[in-house]
Design a protein around this motif. Structure first.
Motif, PDB file in Angstrom:
ATOM      1  N   LEU A 120      -7.846   2.500   3.429  1.00 27.47           N
ATOM      2  CA  LEU A 120      -7.509   2.459   1.998  1.00 27.47           C
ATOM      3  C   LEU A 120      -6.378   3.436   1.681  1.00 27.47           C
ATOM      4  O   LEU A 120      -5.492   3.139   0.871  1.00 27.47           O
ATOM      5  N   ASP A 121      -6.393   4.603   2.318  1.00 27.54           N
ATOM      6  CA  ASP A 121      -5.299   5.559   2.114  1.00 27.54           C
ATOM      7  C   ASP A 121      -3.979   4.990   2.645  1.00 27.54           C
ATOM      8  O   ASP A 121      -2.917   5.193   2.044  1.00 27.54           O
ATOM      9  N   TRP A 122      -4.044   4.299   3.789  1.00 28.27           N
ATOM     10  CA  TRP A 122      -2.844   3.661   4.344  1.00 28.27           C
ATOM     11  C   TRP A 122      -2.319   2.611   3.374  1.00 28.27           C
ATOM     12  O   TRP A 122      -1.111   2.520   3.137  1.00 28.27           O
ATOM     13  N   LEU A 123      -3.220   1.805   2.806  1.00 26.45           N
ATOM     14  CA  LEU A 123      -2.822   0.792   1.831  1.00 26.45           C
ATOM     15  C   LEU A 123      -2.126   1.441   0.638  1.00 26.45           C
ATOM     16  O   LEU A 123      -1.081   0.969   0.175  1.00 26.45           O
ATOM     17  N   LYS A 124      -2.697   2.537   0.153  1.00 29.05           N
ATOM     18  CA  LYS A 124      -2.103   3.227  -0.992  1.00 29.05           C
ATOM     19  C   LYS A 124      -0.734   3.794  -0.615  1.00 29.05           C
ATOM     20  O   LYS A 124       0.237   3.679  -1.369  1.00 29.05           O
ATOM     21  N   PHE A 125      -0.652   4.394   0.562  1.00 32.89           N
ATOM     22  CA  PHE A 125       0.588   5.011   1.017  1.00 32.89           C
ATOM     23  C   PHE A 125       1.698   3.973   1.155  1.00 32.89           C
ATOM     24  O   PHE A 125       2.800   4.143   0.632  1.00 32.89           O
ATOM     25  N   VAL A 126       1.404   2.872   1.854  1.00 29.11           N
ATOM     26  CA  VAL A 126       2.412   1.836   2.054  1.00 29.11           C
ATOM     27  C   VAL A 126       2.676   1.090   0.749  1.00 29.11           C
ATOM     28  O   VAL A 126       3.825   0.769   0.414  1.00 29.11           O
ATOM     29  N   GLY A 127       1.612   0.844  -0.016  1.00 33.92           N
ATOM     30  CA  GLY A 127       1.775   0.104  -1.261  1.00 33.92           C
ATOM     31  C   GLY A 127       2.679   0.788  -2.253  1.00 33.92           C
ATOM     32  O   GLY A 127       3.472   0.136  -2.960  1.00 33.92           O
ATOM     33  N   ARG A 128       2.595   2.115  -2.325  1.00 32.92           N
ATOM     34  CA  ARG A 128       3.432   2.855  -3.272  1.00 32.92           C
ATOM     35  C   ARG A 128       4.903   2.824  -2.862  1.00 32.92           C
ATOM     36  O   ARG A 128       5.778   3.111  -3.675  1.00 32.92           O
ATOM     37  N   ARG A 129       5.173   2.476  -1.594  1.00 33.91           N
ATOM     38  CA  ARG A 129       6.540   2.467  -1.082  1.00 33.91           C
ATOM     39  C   ARG A 129       6.987   1.066  -0.666  1.00 33.91           C
ATOM     40  O   ARG A 129       8.017   0.911  -0.023  1.00 33.91           O
ATOM     41  N   ILE A 130       6.189   0.078  -1.031  1.00 37.78           N
ATOM     42  CA  ILE A 130       6.393  -1.269  -0.508  1.00 37.78           C
ATOM     43  C   ILE A 130       7.752  -1.832  -0.895  1.00 37.78           C
ATOM     44  O   ILE A 130       8.356  -2.599  -0.133  1.00 37.78           O
ATOM     45  N   SER A 131       8.273  -1.462  -2.065  1.00 38.38           N
ATOM     46  CA  SER A 131       9.539  -2.048  -2.513  1.00 38.38           C
ATOM     47  C   SER A 131      10.703  -1.631  -1.630  1.00 38.38           C
ATOM     48  O   SER A 131      11.752  -2.290  -1.625  1.00 38.38           O
ATOM     49  N   ALA A 132      10.544  -0.540  -0.868  1.00 40.20           N
ATOM     50  CA  ALA A 132      11.622  -0.079   0.014  1.00 40.20           C
ATOM     51  C   ALA A 132      11.486  -0.640   1.426  1.00 40.20           C
ATOM     52  O   ALA A 132      12.293  -0.300   2.295  1.00 40.20           O
ATOM     53  N   LEU A 133      10.507  -1.513   1.650  1.00 38.62           N
ATOM     54  CA  LEU A 133      10.239  -2.005   2.997  1.00 38.62           C
ATOM     55  C   LEU A 133      10.464  -3.516   3.073  1.00 38.62           C
ATOM     56  O   LEU A 133      10.139  -4.242   2.126  1.00 38.62           O
ATOM     57  N   PRO A 134      10.979  -4.020   4.188  1.00 41.40           N
ATOM     58  CA  PRO A 134      11.154  -5.469   4.362  1.00 41.40           C
ATOM     59  C   PRO A 134       9.831  -6.119   4.794  1.00 41.40           C
ATOM     60  O   PRO A 134       9.708  -6.653   5.899  1.00 41.40           O
ATOM     61  N   VAL A 135       8.851  -6.055   3.916  1.00 42.24           N
ATOM     62  CA  VAL A 135       7.491  -6.431   4.296  1.00 42.24           C
ATOM     63  C   VAL A 135       6.813  -7.192   3.158  1.00 42.24           C
ATOM     64  O   VAL A 135       6.932  -6.815   1.987  1.00 42.24           O
ATOM     65  N   LEU A 136       6.105  -8.255   3.505  1.00 43.46           N
ATOM     66  CA  LEU A 136       5.121  -8.847   2.613  1.00 43.46           C
ATOM     67  C   LEU A 136       3.757  -8.451   3.159  1.00 43.46           C
ATOM     68  O   LEU A 136       3.390  -8.837   4.275  1.00 43.46           O
ATOM     69  N   LEU A 137       3.022  -7.657   2.408  1.00 36.55           N
ATOM     70  CA  LEU A 137       1.694  -7.204   2.807  1.00 36.55           C
ATOM     71  C   LEU A 137       0.668  -8.044   2.057  1.00 36.55           C
ATOM     72  O   LEU A 137       0.662  -8.073   0.819  1.00 36.55           O
ATOM     73  N   VAL A 138      -0.171  -8.751   2.794  1.00 39.66           N
ATOM     74  CA  VAL A 138      -1.197  -9.615   2.205  1.00 39.66           C
ATOM     75  C   VAL A 138      -2.558  -8.982   2.466  1.00 39.66           C
ATOM     76  O   VAL A 138      -2.906  -8.698   3.617  1.00 39.66           O
ATOM     77  N   VAL A 139      -3.312  -8.773   1.410  1.00 38.08           N
ATOM     78  CA  VAL A 139      -4.632  -8.148   1.510  1.00 38.08           C
ATOM     79  C   VAL A 139      -5.655  -9.104   0.919  1.00 38.08           C
ATOM     80  O   VAL A 139      -5.461  -9.639  -0.182  1.00 38.08           O
ATOM     81  N   THR A 140      -6.731  -9.351   1.656  1.00 34.61           N
ATOM     82  CA  THR A 140      -7.809 -10.191   1.122  1.00 34.61           C
ATOM     83  C   THR A 140      -9.049  -9.342   0.881  1.00 34.61           C
ATOM     84  O   THR A 140      -9.320  -8.388   1.617  1.00 34.61           O
ATOM     85  N   PHE A 141      -9.793  -9.708  -0.154  1.00 37.44           N
ATOM     86  CA  PHE A 141     -11.056  -9.010  -0.427  1.00 37.44           C
ATOM     87  C   PHE A 141     -11.923  -9.862  -1.331  1.00 37.44           C
ATOM     88  O   PHE A 141     -11.449 -10.743  -2.040  1.00 37.44           O
ATOM     89  N   ARG A 142     -13.212  -9.565  -1.280  1.00 37.42           N
ATOM     90  CA  ARG A 142     -14.177 -10.261  -2.132  1.00 37.42           C
ATOM     91  C   ARG A 142     -14.272  -9.554  -3.473  1.00 37.42           C
ATOM     92  O   ARG A 142     -14.560  -8.352  -3.512  1.00 37.42           O
ATOM     93  N   GLU A 143     -14.078 -10.289  -4.533  1.00 39.43           N
ATOM     94  CA  GLU A 143     -14.211  -9.692  -5.862  1.00 39.43           C
ATOM     95  C   GLU A 143     -15.618  -9.164  -6.081  1.00 39.43           C
ATOM     96  O   GLU A 143     -15.806  -8.075  -6.616  1.00 39.43           O
ATOM     97  N   GLU A 144     -16.639  -9.935  -5.646  1.00 39.67           N
ATOM     98  CA  GLU A 144     -18.016  -9.500  -5.921  1.00 39.67           C
ATOM     99  C   GLU A 144     -18.414  -8.304  -5.064  1.00 39.67           C
ATOM    100  O   GLU A 144     -19.433  -7.661  -5.318  1.00 39.67           O
ATOM    101  N   GLY A 145     -17.619  -7.990  -4.039  1.00 42.46           N
ATOM    102  CA  GLY A 145     -17.925  -6.843  -3.187  1.00 42.46           C
ATOM    103  C   GLY A 145     -17.190  -5.586  -3.590  1.00 42.46           C
ATOM    104  O   GLY A 145     -17.292  -4.560  -2.916  1.00 42.46           O
TER     105      GLY A 145
END
Length: 779
Positions: A120-145
């Protein structure tokens, strides 16, 4: 076949196509179990140009999640451009590797609701900088979970919304269910009624043998119907394989005697190909199959997996899975052997919450441990839980139990080490007398221990004790002794501990050489993986920078320190440091920001007195400058908390704040107890800046306090009655509040108007009222 997901596939394709022009993006694919999240992602990946780099990481429902497991899978898949590691200190290297890519890449993390804190920390770290990266990051999760207080919500909330697109998946319509080709006895309307439009359940229902009796109302019913149609040996093989929640490689399949049936298992449709192994078609499928297995057979299957995994090497040696199967097998000896190993590995990765969870698993089996095993498990759990989770009675009791066991084993060095930690824990809780008692006992024991590490740590403890008591000369003397002993013994952790104390003691007293010692300590702590020692440097050095008015340096270091503490699950340091960030805003005159930062720390449950104290002091002082007399209860409460620590560094701040309160109220009598306390302190007890601020407010009450000869220029000008020069010096320090208050004694209307305008800009109404009152008295 993917049905009624064309819009979602197009959205993912559009996001990827926009990456070269608009920067990286994060796609959040959410929905209930079985709604088709993985199917959507798989269809998207299959449609990509073969030259497009892609990597997938999977979160598994283990008893304790794998520390950074899915991140490590992604980095391995990215190839030579990736650093191939996933420690929090490697996050920057990961970022650089992604930024160097010449073409967009697609990264996928599936089932993020099962992720460990490091992921989760990695997701936050990369997510906050995602606009500077040539990356599409796809994350799946269960809403009820993912409830409102789930850590994933917090991680996603930290990522700028403009870089995120949410793709919530809904149920299939009757037309969509009809496209699945149900047999005649399943009309689309009936299929919709029973399945709720869930594509996974609908597919299971359609695949049921026609001769099955009744209409299943659950996935378990439909899976059972499919299993019952298979050969008995294949049924048993699938049941045994369901005990393993992750990827089933050749070794795992062979472990439960299913190697010859792997092809038939795949043909059954209950398993699917995944990378270099097999997985159950869905976690719901695995759980339904697992529910069929009788407890004795389940334990036997877990034991077979345990034997296979425990003997593996390299990547195949997955300590988290080993612990999972040791628990399932009911093998206490294996749990006691492997859970601490898994905890040590998680701690090296900075996943201290995962380490604590593994050690808590071991604690549940500690009755079967030897005394030495039990002592290590108790002390290690107390350490990891104290860093990442809480400092409560259970953590202290675990340390006390470790002390008793090490005494029984005749290990005074270990006893002393645990006593010093007991001192630290009580210090966190603001229990000064107990902290002092335990550290004194620890020093006596470690001094007499034959081991060089113990003697070096005894000196380091003395040094730290003197520093916390504001006895800085003694702190340096003992710190240098600890450093020399540590260097002679090659003990790097004690060396960086001693350097931290030496640097802090010097810098707090204005000696610039202290900064170099602190930075050397930080480099050694980061290089050696001494996470708590690094957190201690971030805390001490940022406080020194604020004290020195090196506010730009403080800004950078606080951001780095909070990111480091968060990435390493160091909650016992994180919120203390956030309180220092609030202090920085206070010193900059950004009072609303200071309150906004301090508030969540004070509202957070489970924090000890010390963790909250910087935020509490800042909140009280900020309220004084914004609200005046209404802040008095908060000031008194913060002073009481500071007194409970027994440390002048905290008490002096609040006594000075109450002098300010008396000066703003024009009430010299209220200042008496605080002037008395300050007057009783030797000059060496406080830094020159603290003495300077105490004298500043005392003069506005018509009182005098001792002043050291090396006052900062701003306070020295004020002490000589040079109001204009003092105001300019405070302004140069980025201290607009004191710059305005320095003009209080002037009678020049322009100077008073300037002070009033500055206070108005700060919303400092109490000081504005005090300025007007003084102006009226002066005519």
């Amino acid at each position: 076949m993917l049905i009624e997901r064309d819009a979602d596939l197009a959205a993912l394709a559009d996001m990827l196509a926009a990456v070269p022009h608009r920067g990286g993006r994060l796609a959040l694919v959410s929905g209930e179990a079985g709604i088709g999240k993985s199917s959507l992602v798989a269809a998207f990946l299959d449609a990509l140009d073969p030259a497009t780099d892609r990597a997938t990481g999977l979160c598994d429902p283990l008893d304790t999640p794998r520390a950074l497991g899915p991140v490590r899978e992604v980095l391995r898949s990215l190839g030579p451009q990736s650093p191939g590691r996933a420690r929090p200190e490697d996050f920057d290297a990961t970022l650089e590797a992604l930024a160097r890519r010449t073409a967009p890449a697609v990264l996928v993390i599936e089932d993020m609701h099962w992720a460990d804190q490091g992921t989760l920390d990695w997701l936050k770290f990369v997510g906050r900088r995602i606009s500077a990266l040539p990356v599409l990051l796809v994350v799946t999760f269960r809403e009820e979970g993912v409830a409102a207080d789930h850590p994933l919500r917090s991680a996603l909330g930290a990522i700028p919304a403009r870089h995120v697109r949410r793709l919530p998946l809904g149920p299939l319509t009757e037309a969509g269910l009809a496209a699945l080709g149900p047999p005649p006895h399943w009309t689309p309307a009936r299929l919709a009624q029973v399945s709720g439009g869930n594509p996974f359940l609908a597919t299971e229902l359609i695949a049921m043998p026609p001769q099955a009796d009744g209409v299943p109302v659950s996935i378990a019913d439909s899976v059972n119907a499919r299993l019952n149609a298979l050969a008995p040996d294949l049924q048993r093989a699938l049941e045994r394989l369901s005990c393993h929640p992750g990827l089933l490689r050749t070794a795992e399949i062979a472990a439960v005697g299913a190697a010859d049936l792997a092809g038939d298992a795949l043909a059954s449709g209950l398993l699917v190909q995944a990378g270099d192994g097999l997985r159950f078609r869905h976690e719901l499928t695995r759980r339904a199959v697992l529910a069929r297995l009788a407890p004795p057979d389940r334990r036997a299957a877990h034991a077979a997996f345990l034997d296979s995994l425990a003997g593996a090497a390299g990547e195949a040696a997955d300590p988290d899975a080993i612990v999972h199967h040791a628990l399932g097998a009911g093998d206490a000896a294996a749990v006691l052997r492997h859970a601490p190993e898994a905890a040590e590995r998680a701690a090296r990765l900075g996943a201290h919450a995962q380490a604590a969870a593994h050690l808590e698993t071991a604690l549940a089996h500690v009755a079967h441990a030897t005394d030495e095993q039990a002592a290590r498990i108790h002390q290690d759990w107390a350490y990891e839980a104290g860093l990442a989770l809480r400092v409560d009675d259970a953590v202290i009791a675990a340390r006390e139990r470790a002390v008793d066991l090490w005494r029984r084993l005749g290990r005074p060095d270990r006893v002393g080490d645990n006593l010093r930690w007991l001192s630290r824990l009580h210090w966190y809780r603001g229990e000064a007398d107990l902290a002092r008692r335990y550290v004194t006992e620890a020093i006596e024991l470690l001094d007499s221990a034959p081991r060089s590490h113990a003697r070096a740590m005894a000196c380091a403890l003395r040094a730290n004790y003197h520093m916390l008591s504001d006895e800085m000369a003694e702190a340096v003397i003992w710190g240098e002794k600890a450093r020399a002993l540590a260097e002679a013994a090659g003990d790097e952790e004690v060396r960086v501990h001693a350097l931290n104390t030496i640097g802090s003691a010097r810098l707090f007293r204005g000696d610039p050489s202290g900064e170099a010692a602190l930075l050397e300590s930080l480099r050694g702590a980061l290089a050696g993986g001494f996470h708590e020692q690094a957190a201690r440097v971030y805390t001490n050095l940022s406080e020194c920078y604020i004290e020195m008015r090196a506010l730009d340096k403080a800004e950078r270091l606080l951001s780095q320190g909070i990111a480091f503490d968060t990435a390493h699950d160091l909650d016992s340091w994180t919120f203390y440091l956030v309180g220092r960030q609030a202090q920085l805003r206070f010193e900059q005159g950004r009072f609303a920001d200071a309150l906004a930062i301090a508030g969540p720390v004070l509202d957070r449950a489970g924090q000890t007195l010390l963790m909250k104290l910087p935020a509490r002091m800042v909140a009280a002082r900020t309220r004084l400058r914004l609200e005046g007399a209404a802040a008095r209860p908060a000031l008194d409460g913060a002073l009481a908390d500071a007194v409970s620590t027994g440390e002048p560094q905290y008490m002096s701040v609040m006594h000075v704040a109450l002098l300010e309160a008396a000066a703003l109220a024009g009430d010299p009598a209220a200042a008496g107890p605080h002037l008395d306390w300050l007057s009783a302190q030797p000059l060496s007890a406080l830094s020159p800046r603290k003495w300077g601020e105490a004298g500043f407010w005392a003069r506005r009450l018509g009182a005098d306090l001792p002043q050291p000869p090396d006052l900062p220029a701003s306070f020295a000008h004020d002490a000589r009655g040079e109001a204009r020069a003092a105001s300019c010096a405070f302004e140069a320090e980025t201290n607009p509040y004191l710059a305005a208050c320095a003009l209080f004694g002037m009678t020049d209307p322009d100077a008073l108007a300037e002070a009033a305008a500055r206070l108005d800009a700060l919303d400092a109404a109490p000081a504005r009222a005090a300025l007007e009152a003084r102006a009226r008295v002066a005519g």
